[in-house]
Design a protein around this motif. Structure first.
Motif: not given
Length: 379
Positions: A47-69
């Motif tokens: 809401d404060r910045f943009s969905q784009r930045a949040v989604l790109l950052a969370s996507s990268l972190l999500s893939v890394t977390a799944v692989t590590t888990f």
């Protein structure tokens, strides 16, 4: 889809690798808590910045977390470390559903007349609710199919592939920066977002997730005892099928049947279904009870999201909708952990009792919400 598959995927993978439904429930609970804590913040940042930045950052972190888990669980790493990574996995899973709702509500709100805006928002909420229910149908079923055909790790890998491709495409789409002409430039202060009525909606979503989680965990025990554990996700699809059918039907109901009344009526139907679950002894009877439960709980889910859209302050729709979505997951995760212990110790029927209790509370909460709205209107 990655969001809908996450809890079930973690639960199935850990239960298979560690041979413990209770430990699987704890891992799923950590993932849900991660979502509950990080989800609303993701909405606020969007809401404060943009969905784009949040989604790109969370996507990268999500893939890394799944692989590590996957590596930690398969490598038999310390269970505490697995739980920490499960928390990160849950918190990083992209919040596509509420972000999509917020985008389409923005578009609908740009209609020139109030009548067109009302019709557009109604269509948006119906569409989004059907998509939510479709993901809840396909997600658990796909976890079961991929587990049975490939391996227990396959569902989480499939979700990561979707995140790395389709979710990123969603992030860079032009609608990520759309703002309607009717939106004011300054959003409501964060402290005013979570009013008493929105908190009641969040609690309602928590209870919806609790019904989903406790039902799934008890169902795993029910199917495992009968030698059909790998088919749990497919059987769970009966509940999701009832939910999606009801979501489609809701769009055709008259407006006289208000959202508040729908919450109470369909929660009562869900209660009847969960009571039938606790007394089921065969797979066909269980499937019928799951379908009835899904019809009731699915309709409540649609009503709560619609109410959330109406209650959201100006400029804070993503925050509110993300909070409601996160509440489902944390309710699902915590009830998964609790009912996992109950089902492992006393059997599936005892686990389904948790779902009965959650549905009862959901029905009573609907009555409380209706009374609160009436009191506010009267004043």
């Amino acid at each position: 889809m990655p969001f809908a598959m996450m809890i079930v995927g973690v639960l199935t993978f850990v239960a298979t690798e560690r041979n413990s439904v209770a430990e699987a429930g704890f891992a799923a609970a950590c993932a849900g808590i991660g979502t509950a804590i990080c989800g609303p913040y993701a909405g606020t940042l969007a809401d404060r910045f943009s969905q784009r930045a949040v989604l790109l950052a969370s996507s990268l972190l999500s893939v890394t977390a799944v692989t590590t888990f996957l590596a930690l669980v398969a490598g038999d790493a310390p269970f505490a470390l697995q739980l920490i990574v499960a928390f990160v996995l849950g918190g990083a899973t992209p919040q596509v559903a509420p972000f999509s709702r917020a985008r389409l509500v923005d578009f609908a709100s740009s209609a020139r007349t109030p009548h067109k805006r009302d019709r557009a928002i109604s269509m948006v909420m119906s569409y989004e609710s059907v998509m939510d229910e479709t993901s809840f149908v396909i997600g658990p079923v796909l976890v079961g199919v991929l587990t049975a055909l490939i391996a227990p790790w396959a569902p989480l890998v499939f979700g990561a592939v979707i995140t790395a491709t389709i979710v990123i495409a969603f992030a860079v789409h032009s609608s990520a920066v759309f703002r309607p002409v009717t939106e004011v430039s300054t959003p409501s202060p964060r402290g005013r977002v979570f009013s008493g009525r929105i908190l009641l909606l969040a609690l309602g979503m928590f209870l919806v997730g609790s019904v989903f989680g406790s039902t799934l965990t008890a169902l795993i025990e029910f199917m495992t005892v009968r030698g059909l554990g790998a088919q749990t996700g497919i059987a769970y699809g009966a509940m999701s099928a009832g939910a999606i059918i009801t979501a489609i039907v809701l769009a055709m109901l008259p407006r006289a049947l208000t959202l508040r009344l729908r919450w109470i009526v369909f929660a009562t139907l869900g209660l009847a279904g969960t009571i039938a679950l606790a007394s089921s002894s065969t797979v066909p009877v269980m499937a019928s009870a799951l379908f009835i439960s899904g019809c009731g709980i699915g309709a409540v889910l649609v009503s709560l999201f619609s109410l959330g859209s109406e209650e959201a302050p100006v400029g804070r729709s993503t925050t509110v909708l993300t909070t409601l979505q996160s509440s489902i997951v944390v309710g699902q995760a915590l009830s998964t952990a609790g009912s996992g212990l109950v089902a492992e110790a006393w059997g599936a029927s005892a686990g389904f009792t948790v779902a009965v209790l959650s549905t009862t509370l959901l029905m009573l909460l609907g009555i409380l919400y209706a009374l609160r709205c009436r009191s506010t209107s009267a004043s």
